[in-house]
Design an enzyme around this catalytic site. Structure first.
Site, PDB file in Angstrom:
ATOM      1  N   CYS A 108     -18.185 -29.222 -35.741  1.00  0.00           N
ATOM      2  CA  CYS A 108     -18.302 -30.134 -36.619  1.00  0.00           C
ATOM      3  C   CYS A 108     -16.994 -30.973 -36.164  1.00  0.00           C
ATOM      4  CB  CYS A 108     -18.439 -29.883 -38.021  1.00  0.00           C
ATOM      5  SG  CYS A 108     -19.004 -31.226 -38.767  1.00  0.00           S
ATOM      6  N   HIS A 210     -22.443 -25.847 -38.682  1.00  0.00           N
ATOM      7  CA  HIS A 210     -21.531 -25.032 -38.843  1.00  0.00           C
ATOM      8  C   HIS A 210     -22.038 -23.425 -38.957  1.00  0.00           C
ATOM      9  CE1 HIS A 210     -18.294 -27.616 -40.710  1.00  0.00           C
ATOM     10  NE2 HIS A 210     -19.462 -28.601 -40.999  1.00  0.00           N
ATOM     11  N   GLU A 212     -20.125 -20.934 -38.956  1.00  0.00           N
ATOM     12  CA  GLU A 212     -19.365 -20.116 -39.861  1.00  0.00           C
ATOM     13  C   GLU A 212     -20.038 -19.880 -41.123  1.00  0.00           C
ATOM     14  OE1 GLU A 212     -18.888 -23.179 -39.045  1.00  0.00           O
ATOM     15  OE2 GLU A 212     -17.934 -24.155 -41.035  1.00  0.00           O
TER      16      GLU A 212
END
Ligand code: MN
Length: 241
Positions: A108, A210, A212
């Site tokens: 990001c 994202h 994660e």
């Protein structure tokens, strides 16, 4: 002796109700690195670049907008959010001074830091500057995928996650121009750059989504972290045993 690759993970900051500066980093970055076999080392704002000697990989995390002056623009107005010039300078110095073969994953804001560090520019606000029917700032939960990214079939990233990947999306800015030694390697249908990677064979990959927050349930996200930590392991065994 084999040890887990040490992955430097950059933290952001905020000011709490009492006026104290607090460092901030989502747990999901750390768990994704750990689950992939890495040892996360949090790098606070203000970290000097000599910390790079300790690292086998560098993870540039999400956060507020980069000061547009860092890429030669004036702030366009209220569209630019949560600028932290000290975080900008910390992360820009880390990526610029990192050995070119140090594996880097930018997420990001992180892909944007990678681009700006090497002379690229950003779209300050997708809605204002481009306009698109795709919602890049989803209201669905963070672990939910809401748009697809099409990869360049010959890219390293495609070899890791496949040609077409459903992802989550929480950004209002994006990379506008990709500097050498990178190339864009993933796009949404509206032409927004969602991924880039180094062309010199090093593992330097940036993604606008994202992963994660998609791991550990999402195979593409897990594969990306595993590939990154594996590259860091290979780097570490060559660089400092
Ligand atoms: Mn997006």
């Amino acid at each position: 002796m084999t040890t887990a690759p040490v992955i430097g993970v950059t933290a952001g900051r905020l000011v709490d109700e009492a006026g104290r500066v607090q460092h901030r980093l989502a747990e999901t970055y750390l768990s994704a690195v750990r689950d992939a076999g890495g040892h996360p080392l949090v790098l606070p704002v203000g970290s000097r670049s000599d910390v790079l000697r300790l690292l086998d990989g560098l993870l540039l995390t999400g956060g507020g907008d980069i000061d547009p002056r860092a890429y030669g623009d004036e702030p366009a107005g209220t569209e630019v959010e949560s600028v932290d010039p000290e975080r900008d300078s910390t992360e820009l110095a880390l990526i610029r001074q990192a050995p070119p073969d140090l594996p880097v994953l930018g997420i990001c804001r992180g892909i944007q830091v990678m681009a700006v560090a090497f002379g690229g520019t950003l779209i300050q606000d997708i809605t204002q500057d481009v306009g698109t029917p795709i919602r890049h700032r989803q209201s669905a939960p963070r672990h939910t995928v809401t748009h697809v990214v099409d990869m360049h079939p010959a890219s390293r990233l495609a070899s890791i996650v496949g040609w077409r990947l459903p992802v989550n999306s929480f950004h209002h800015q994006a990379v506008r121009t990709v500097p050498s030694p990178f190339r864009a390697c993933g796009w949404t249908a509206d032409g927004i750059i969602e991924a880039m990677e180094a062309t010199d064979g090093s593992f330097r990959v940036g993604v606008q989504w994202h992963p994660e927050d998609l791991a550990p349930a999402d195979p593409g996200a897990v594969r990306l972290f595993r590939a990154f930590v594996a590259a860091a392991g290979a780097y570490g065994s060559g660089a400092h045993g």
